[in-house]
Write a protein that holds these residues in place. Structure first.
Motif, PDB file in Angstrom:
ATOM      1  N   UNK A 220      48.164  41.998  34.911  1.00 10.78           N
ATOM      2  CA  UNK A 220      46.979  42.454  35.660  1.00 10.78           C
ATOM      3  C   UNK A 220      46.126  41.247  36.009  1.00 10.78           C
ATOM      4  N   UNK A 221      45.779  41.089  37.291  1.00  4.84           N
ATOM      5  CA  UNK A 221      44.947  39.954  37.673  1.00  4.84           C
ATOM      6  C   UNK A 221      43.510  40.183  37.250  1.00  4.84           C
ATOM      7  N   UNK A 222      42.849  39.104  36.899  1.00  6.75           N
ATOM      8  CA  UNK A 222      41.444  39.205  36.520  1.00  6.75           C
ATOM      9  C   UNK A 222      40.564  39.041  37.737  1.00  6.75           C
ATOM     10  N   UNK A 223      41.132  38.557  38.837  1.00  5.56           N
ATOM     11  CA  UNK A 223      40.276  37.989  39.872  1.00  5.56           C
ATOM     12  C   UNK A 223      39.708  39.016  40.828  1.00  5.56           C
ATOM     13  N   UNK A 224      38.522  38.774  41.254  1.00  9.80           N
ATOM     14  CA  UNK A 224      37.868  39.503  42.319  1.00  9.80           C
ATOM     15  C   UNK A 224      37.079  38.465  43.086  1.00  9.80           C
ATOM     16  N   UNK A 225      37.025  38.543  44.394  1.00  3.46           N
ATOM     17  CA  UNK A 225      36.221  37.543  45.109  1.00  3.46           C
ATOM     18  C   UNK A 225      34.742  37.691  44.762  1.00  3.46           C
ATOM     19  N   UNK A 226      34.048  36.587  44.732  1.00  2.00           N
ATOM     20  CA  UNK A 226      32.684  36.557  44.203  1.00  2.00           C
ATOM     21  C   UNK A 226      31.713  36.155  45.283  1.00  2.00           C
TER      22      UNK A 226
ATOM     23  N   UNK B 243      32.904  29.106  36.642  1.00  2.00           N
ATOM     24  CA  UNK B 243      33.694  29.768  35.629  1.00  2.00           C
ATOM     25  C   UNK B 243      32.950  30.911  34.955  1.00  2.00           C
TER      26      UNK B 243
ATOM     27  N   UNK C 262      31.215  34.591  34.742  1.00  2.00           N
ATOM     28  CA  UNK C 262      31.730  35.830  35.315  1.00  2.00           C
ATOM     29  C   UNK C 262      30.649  36.761  35.797  1.00  2.00           C
TER      30      UNK C 262
ATOM     31  N   UNK D  30      30.044  38.849  37.915  1.00  2.00           N
ATOM     32  CA  UNK D  30      30.833  39.414  38.995  1.00  2.00           C
ATOM     33  C   UNK D  30      30.142  40.560  39.700  1.00  2.00           C
TER      34      UNK D  30
END
Lengths: 238, 88, 222
Positions: free
Chosen positions: A2-8, A14, A16, A18
């Motif tokens: 599962x990816x952790x990423x979401x565009x910010x 670093x 979060x 978010x």
């Protein structure tokens, strides 16, 4: 995996933060709002029209936090516009226009509630449901477990991205938010639906930073739980 | 003979810290413990992703519909105010 | 200073999703510069070799760090960083190999502990396993369902690692090993010992020091 990423949005590297509404840089009057404000002060009708387009629907949502019906909320929001116009000269730009407008809505709603005797009680953290865990304790292994105390016994399952954007899912989230205790609903509405910063939310709702965070935490945890049921079974359970 | 590691976060602790993490309010070393845990725990990775997704989705609830009748009313309010004759 | 960094798919930072600027054919990626203020909190994070086992993710990159560099437990934090090259040797296949290596490491560690404890039958049973399927099955049987017995506890980690390895789940397989280490050697120190083994495995399998040396940039991180 599962990816952790979401565009910010922000410039953080670093960290979060978010959520859309963190960061105090966005909590002061910005250039676009300043221009609208000037035009409005000069009596420019198209500036007013623009402002109405930007904010009226949000104002109704905010009013709805305080009064019992959507119809009443609509009336409060319309009244609040007069308060905005009358208060134009006084506004100093030390918060965003949106936060200032929301504060006016809140005041109108409370006044109306007093006269209607039908305000939704929005008192305090103490009256709120007394905490409780964000996730049912039986989802975790017991604290006495020899190898994995406090780890997931029944981990959450990833939600499909396509399901998350559907109309039905948004309605499930809205439903779940309707069932929140009033102050939790107010904080999550301000922060996550309306995108206000944490400082402004505290100002509009009269909360300390710490209280606001606890309320936000409880609200999001409850809504996530409801959403998880919905995703799993197709129903929002209260 | 416990395999529990004293300074590691458990999943149960993590789900209670998640809002403070998003708000950038955890102490720096707690942040590191949080991220270390998420790196090797699929369950918590998913939980984090769910929370993020939920917050983004909530933002999409902010519709901006404005019925024509309401707009009419509000413009009337504006014109009255401008004339200095706004209704109380 | 040269270091290593795990990123998620698309060279994206694991916790913020921010994509790192990519290197060109003959030039490093653009510098990412930390904002002013608390460096430990907002700086660019990267790994020495020994830190790698703590931060596994989809992509592994060689990075250059600049400015003030803090040495913290489990990571470096720098005022600025940039990508030099992707370490192509880290991919789905080598990641799976890593998971499998962790499972066999768990087996070996458990076998030694069982031997020291005089548990000859259990030791022999685990030693006899030749593949992951039988390792998982044997370890599961030995572990039984009794949480109280220390021996069974050890062997349960082996079963856990074998199961994750078969699924290619390297972060969890490595975590099972770390916890096995902790159980054997009293907490953190035991876990660190296993993390160090894992880092050495990665450094060797991926030829990390050779890659860093060939990059011709600055000093090697250790």
């Amino acid at each position: 995996m599962v990816g952790l990423s979401q565009p910010l949005l922000g410039p953080e590297l670093e960290r979060a933060s978010a959520t859309a509404s963190s960061g105090s840089a966005r909590e002061r009057l910005d250039g676009g709002d300043a221009l609208l404000l000037d035009a409005l002060r000069r009596g420019d009708e198209s500036a007013f029209s623009r402002l109405v387009d930007l904010h009226h629907a949000s104002m109704v949502r905010v009013a709805r936090l305080y009064v019992a019906t959507v119809a009443a909320a609509e009336e409060v929001a319309q009244e609040a516009w007069l308060g905005v116009l009358q208060g134009l000269e006084r506004f100093e730009g030390r918060c965003t226009l949106k936060a200032w407008i929301f504060a006016i809505v809140a005041n109108c709603a409370k006044r109306r509630g007093v006269s209607d005797k039908r305000t939704v009680p929005m008192s305090s953290l103490a009256e709120d449901d007394a905490g409780g865990a964000s996730v049912e304790p039986d989802r975790f292994l017991e604290d006495s477990h020899a190898r994995w105390p406090g780890h997931w016994s029944q981990p959450p399952e990833a939600w499909g991205a396509d399901r998350l954007v559907s109309r039905e899912t948004l309605e499930a989230i809205a439903s779940a938010m309707e069932t929140l205790p009033p102050m939790q609903r107010a904080v999550m509405t301000m922060r996550d639906v309306e995108g206000l910063g944490s400082e402004e939310t505290c100002q509009v709702l009269g909360l300390s930073e710490a209280n606001q965070r606890v309320l936000l935490h409880r609200a999001r945890s409850k809504v996530r739980k409801a959403l998880e049921s919905y995703m799993h079974e197709g129903e929002v359970s209260p | 003979m416990s395999g529990a590691i004293a300074n590691e976060l458990t999943c149960k602790e993590l789900v209670e810290l998640i809002t403070d993490y998003f708000e950038d309010r955890l102490p720096t070393d707690e942040n590191r413990r949080f991220e270390l845990h998420v790196c090797t725990c699929t369950g918590c990775r998913v939980y984090l992703a769910q929370m993020r997704a939920l917050v983004r989705a909530a933002g999409r609830l902010a519709e901006k519909d404005l019925p024509a009748a309401v707009r009419e009313n509000l413009l009337r309010t504006f014109r009255d105010w401008k004339r200095g004759a706004a209704e109380p | 200073m040269i270091a290593y960094k795990f990123l998620t798919a698309g060279a994206a930072a694991p916790f913020t999703g921010r994509p790192w600027p990519l290197p060109g054919p003959r030039a490093p990626g653009a510098w990412i510069v930390a904002p002013q203020g608390d460096l430990a909190r907002y700086g660019v994070h990267a790994c020495r070799v020994e830190d790698l086992s703590y931060w596994p993710d989809e992509e592994l990159w060689l990075v250059e760090l600049g400015g003030t560099i803090l040495h913290q437990p489990c990571q470096l934090v720098a005022a600025r960083g940039r990508l030099l090259q992707r370490i192509a040797a880290w991919n789905v296949d080598s990641a799976r190999e890593y998971a499998v290596a962790c499972a066999w490491r768990a087996r070996d560690v458990a076998v030694e502990a069982l031997g020291r404890g005089g548990l000859v039958a259990e030791e022999a049973a685990l030693r006899a396993c030749m593949d992951l399927v039988s390792l998982q099955a044997t370890a599961t049987t030995l572990a039984g369902d009794g949480p109280r017995d220390a021996t069974r506890g050890l062997v349960a980690y082996v079963a856990g690692a074998a199961m994750r390895a078969r699924q290619g789940r390297y972060p969890e397989a490595s975590l099972q090993c770390a916890h096995l280490g902790a159980a054997l050697a009293g907490g953190e120190a035991g876990a660190e010992h296993e993390r160090a083994w894992q880092a050495r495995w990665l450094a060797h399998r991926l030829e990390l020091r050779e890659i860093a040396a060939r990059s011709g940039v600055g000093t090697l991180s250790l």
